[in-house]
Design a protein around this motif. Structure first.
Motif, PDB file in Angstrom:
ATOM      1  N   LYS A   1      72.996  -2.087  35.659  1.00 50.73           N
ATOM      2  CA  LYS A   1      74.284  -1.379  35.664  1.00 50.73           C
ATOM      3  C   LYS A   1      74.528  -0.683  34.341  1.00 50.73           C
TER       4      LYS A   1
ATOM      5  N   ASP B   1      72.452   2.561  34.191  1.00 49.21           N
ATOM      6  CA  ASP B   1      73.160   3.584  34.964  1.00 49.21           C
ATOM      7  C   ASP B   1      74.332   4.134  34.155  1.00 49.21           C
TER       8      ASP B   1
ATOM      9  N   HIS C   1      75.198   9.489  43.390  1.00 49.33           N
ATOM     10  CA  HIS C   1      74.232   8.458  43.773  1.00 49.33           C
ATOM     11  C   HIS C   1      73.848   7.594  42.578  1.00 49.33           C
ATOM     12  N   GLY C   2      73.109   6.515  42.847  1.00 49.00           N
ATOM     13  CA  GLY C   2      72.642   5.644  41.777  1.00 49.00           C
ATOM     14  C   GLY C   2      71.630   6.348  40.888  1.00 49.00           C
TER      15      GLY C   2
ATOM     16  N   HIS D   1      65.739   3.719  41.336  1.00 45.52           N
ATOM     17  CA  HIS D   1      65.309   2.662  42.254  1.00 45.52           C
ATOM     18  C   HIS D   1      63.873   2.282  41.956  1.00 45.52           C
TER      19      HIS D   1
ATOM     20  N   SER E   1      67.464  -1.832  41.899  1.00 48.76           N
ATOM     21  CA  SER E   1      68.291  -0.647  42.089  1.00 48.76           C
ATOM     22  C   SER E   1      69.144  -0.441  40.845  1.00 48.76           C
TER      23      SER E   1
ATOM     24  N   SER F   1      72.316   1.094  39.667  1.00 50.47           N
ATOM     25  CA  SER F   1      73.508   1.562  40.356  1.00 50.47           C
ATOM     26  C   SER F   1      74.751   1.037  39.664  1.00 50.47           C
TER      27      SER F   1
ATOM     28  N   ARG G   1      74.524  -5.121  42.922  1.00 52.33           N
ATOM     29  CA  ARG G   1      73.108  -4.782  42.749  1.00 52.33           C
ATOM     30  C   ARG G   1      72.655  -4.942  41.303  1.00 52.33           C
TER      31      ARG G   1
END
Length: 366
Positions: free
Chosen positions: A275, A278, A296-297, A300, A311, A313, A318
């Motif tokens: 996280k 991101d 979007h994230g 991946h 992922s 995100s 997640r």
């Protein structure tokens, strides 16, 4: 049995006690290949090339006559059982030989109808959900896997470089997508990782645009997303270019996306949470007033499957702590309705001292 397969089987068996199972039924194609070497392909969601049954002291690959010889050749240390009446009807006899009482299964691959058929046949065996046992092992790659991913990536990049040498204004999205795919297959790719995306002008504002007959024009964003499958392993790349002179909007958006990608890569190291990676990219786009156009994230995992763990995100559920040898994409994007979009995607592997970028293809290609 090859040493890496033997090691994987040992590791998956170590998960049984915590999962409260004595046998694992493996039906997800990538997990099946990872644990046995069997490359049979499922031809549809409701069709299977076979399943693995792994107990504490037995290895079984159950399949039908289409794959029997292939299974014997590729999974030599598994007992290959060719079912004649379908898996559900013959499963009780197989499990009796294995001494199974609690059978773990992968819910993500088994449909409700398949579950009902199997449950009806298993009167003395309990079905136990056993999700992500193999996926958790696949999350951190072996060096041989990283090499395979790198080879797949370089094949895809080389094909795209050759495509660029023949690029000219007036080519359609559909033609461009095919030209990229053709070059990858001619270079030895078994298949594409996913349908090639070629999105021009306003269509580039659609992250998963379907190639159309729209023609490329000068000074417009041209977004490409592609990847190859080589020796079972996938690659995934995005590049956005422009023919002719780039306008001020393109320069602003491209620079913001490029810098966001760099900030994310710089933040990668073991122990950091996905996280937060991101956020490193998303916060930069927020500073530039563009975060609302990044939906979007950030990325991946990639390996035997084109989308796998981890992922990257903003979704808390997640959130995963990065570990060495995780391989994933970093792909920030900005998509402006009626204008187009820019997405830049590289693949990285987590190393002890940070991120190793696997790509060799330049990000700026205009």
């Amino acid at each position: 049995m090859q040493s890496h397969i033997r090691h994987r089987i040992h590791n998956i068996r170590q998960t049984f006690e915590k999962a409260n199972i004595d046998t694992l039924l493996v039906s997800i194609a990538e997990n099946r290949m990872y644990l046995s070497g069997f490359t049979g392909q499922d031809t549809g969601f409701d069709e299977s090339a076979g399943v693995l049954l792994i107990s504490g002291d037995h290895l079984v690959l159950a399949t039908d006559s289409r794959y029997e010889i292939q299974a014997q050749q590729e999974a030599q240390d598994f007992e290959v059982i060719c079912y004649k009446k379908g898996l559900a009807k013959e499963l009780p006899g197989i499990l009796e030989k294995l001494g199974t009482s609690r059978l773990g299964f992968e819910r993500r691959r088994m449909s409700v109808s398949q579950y009902d058929m199997i449950r009806e046949q298993l009167t003395s065996v309990e079905l136990v959900p056993a999700d992500n046992l193999c996926e958790n092992l696949r999350e951190c790659k072996e060096e041989a896997e990283i090499k395979a991913i790198r080879n797949s990536l370089h094949l895809a990049e080389s094909a795209f470089s050759d495509f660029l040498e023949n690029l000219e204004s007036g080519m359609s999205e559909a033609r461009a997508a095919w030209e990229i795919e053709r070059r990858m297959r001619e270079a030895g790719a078994r298949s594409v990782s996913f349908p090639v995306i070629a999105a021009f002008s306003a269509n580039a504002a659609l992250p998963h645009a379907i190639p159309s007959e729209r023609l490329m024009e000068n000074s417009q964003p041209l977004l490409f997303d592609w990847g190859a499958v080589l020796n079972g392993y996938c690659s995934d790349i995005s590049r956005t270019i422009v023919l002719g002179r780039a306008d001020d909007t393109f320069k602003k958006v491209f620079t913001a996306v490029y810098d966001a990608q760099q900030k994310a890569v710089e933040a990668i190291r073991p122990g950091v949470w996905t996280k937060d990676i991101d956020a490193a990219a998303r916060n930069h786009l927020q500073e530039k007033g563009l975060d609302e156009y990044f939906g979007h994230g950030l990325g991946h995992g990639v390996g035997l499957a084109i989308h796998e763990a981890p992922s990257l995100s903003p979704v808390t559920e997640r959130n995963v702590e990065l570990k060495e040898n995780m391989v994933f994409t970093i792909e920030p994007g900005v998509y402006l309705p009626d204008w187009g979009g820019v997405r830049l995607e590289n693949m990285v592997v987590v190393r002890a001292n940070g991120a190793e970028v696997l790509n060799s293809l330049d990000v700026k290609l205009f």
